[in-house]
Motif scaffolding. Structure first.
Motif, PDB file in Angstrom:
ATOM      1  N   TRP A 150       0.831  -1.288   0.019  1.00  0.00           N
ATOM      2  CA  TRP A 150       0.174   0.154  -0.041  1.00  0.00           C
ATOM      3  C   TRP A 150       0.850   1.166  -0.131  1.00  0.00           C
ATOM      4  O   TRP A 150       1.619   1.345   0.814  1.00  0.00           O
ATOM      5  CB  TRP A 150      -1.011  -0.100   1.364  1.00  0.00           C
ATOM      6  CG  TRP A 150      -1.976  -0.963   1.469  1.00  0.00           C
ATOM      7  CD1 TRP A 150      -2.467  -1.711   0.567  1.00  0.00           C
ATOM      8  CD2 TRP A 150      -3.117  -0.802   2.453  1.00  0.00           C
ATOM      9  NE1 TRP A 150      -3.477  -2.406   0.864  1.00  0.00           N
ATOM     10  CE2 TRP A 150      -3.980  -2.023   1.804  1.00  0.00           C
ATOM     11  CE3 TRP A 150      -3.057  -0.296   3.674  1.00  0.00           C
ATOM     12  CZ2 TRP A 150      -5.087  -2.177   2.749  1.00  0.00           C
ATOM     13  CZ3 TRP A 150      -4.496  -0.372   4.182  1.00  0.00           C
ATOM     14  CH2 TRP A 150      -5.349  -1.556   3.611  1.00  0.00           C
ATOM     15  N   ASN A 163      -1.293  -1.383  -4.465  1.00  0.00           N
ATOM     16  CA  ASN A 163      -2.683  -0.445  -4.066  1.00  0.00           C
ATOM     17  C   ASN A 163      -2.182   0.825  -3.806  1.00  0.00           C
ATOM     18  O   ASN A 163      -1.427   1.010  -2.841  1.00  0.00           O
ATOM     19  CB  ASN A 163      -3.711  -0.985  -3.430  1.00  0.00           C
ATOM     20  CG  ASN A 163      -4.430  -2.277  -3.785  1.00  0.00           C
ATOM     21  OD1 ASN A 163      -5.441  -2.080  -5.049  1.00  0.00           O
ATOM     22  ND2 ASN A 163      -3.987  -3.475  -3.489  1.00  0.00           N
ATOM     23  N   LEU A 201     -10.203  -2.020   0.536  1.00  0.00           N
ATOM     24  CA  LEU A 201      -8.816  -2.905   0.686  1.00  0.00           C
ATOM     25  C   LEU A 201      -8.511  -3.496   1.941  1.00  0.00           C
ATOM     26  O   LEU A 201      -7.973  -4.756   1.731  1.00  0.00           O
ATOM     27  CB  LEU A 201      -7.807  -1.772   0.250  1.00  0.00           C
ATOM     28  CG  LEU A 201      -7.776  -1.186  -1.190  1.00  0.00           C
ATOM     29  CD1 LEU A 201      -6.384  -0.428  -1.289  1.00  0.00           C
ATOM     30  CD2 LEU A 201      -7.686  -2.416  -2.137  1.00  0.00           C
TER      31      LEU A 201
END
Length: 236
Positions: free
Chosen positions: A75, A109, A220
């Protein structure tokens, strides 16, 4: 599965993200050093602000992930600061691609807090009672009512000299003061409460679809929990 989190902020995200992940992805346990990564762990590092995060820390994070195949998810968390959300994502993608470092074993992500993490905090509708507004809060409320309108759509007043993120932070501080709560970058404890998080989740999935960048984070985080559970069941 194991998660590497690189977040732009020096202080706030360092406290809020572990608190929220503890609620949304309780199967994941934080570790303080890369060598401790095993399974269903996450490692958090600050990007030390923008643009240092893009210019320096992101490359170091990519190298860490390349050297540690146990990481399955990456992330990258940063503010939009009023810029186009997709443009910020593209900036990160291009930096990763141009690094020449292979992290194809890891799902990437990019979470863009739009325009900042304080904007998400403004999504708690129950804080504001129109019949209990203080004089110091009225200027914010009359400029933009975040209880009715999407906080992510709020610009700053024309006469305001600071950044849009700074205005959202000031608005949040004044809003929380309505309930005798405090907020600082160093101590965002009010937002870390599970009940506060639940209010943001409710707002994000209401019919009006407010705070979509928070909804992306929430999606997520819940997906991570599903992955972790799947791994636990497979091992069992």
């Amino acid at each position: 599965m194991n998660l590497y989190i690189l977040a732009e902020g020096r202080q706030t995200e360092r406290r809020i993200y572990p608190a929220w992940i503890g609620v949304l992805s309780p199967s994941l346990k934080q570790v303080e050093c890369l060598s401790a990564i095993d399974k269903n762990n996450y490692y958090f590092i600050s990007g030390e602000g923008y643009p240092r995060m893009i210019d320096v820390t992101l490359i170091n994070a990519i190298k860490d992930i390349h050297d540690n195949p146990k990481f399955t998810d990456f992330w990258v968390v940063l503010d939009s600061e009023g810029e186009d959300v997709e443009a910020r994502r593209e900036l990160v993608r291009n930096k990763i691609d141009s690094s020449g470092i292979d992290i194809s074993h890891c799902e990437v992500n990019i979470i863009v807090q739009n325009p900042c993490i304080e904007t998400w905090g403004l999504g708690n509708r129950v804080i504001i009672s129109p019949n209990k507004l203080t004089e110091s809060f009225l200027d914010y409320y009359e400029h933009y009512d975040v209880s009715s309108n999407d906080p992510e759509g709020m610009g700053k007043p024309l006469a305001y000299d600071g950044s849009i993120a700074k205005y959202h932070e000031s608005y949040l501080k004044s809003m929380l003061a309505l309930r005798n709560a405090m907020y600082t970058k160093k101590n965002p404890a009010a937002l870390m409460e599970p009940s506060y998080l639940q209010q943001l989740i409710s707002r994000a999935y209401a019919e009006d679809g407010h705070i979509p960048s928070f909804r992306h984070f929430h999606t997520l985080a819940t997906q991570l929990e599903a992955k972790a559970k799947m791994l636990e069941n497979r091992v069992a």
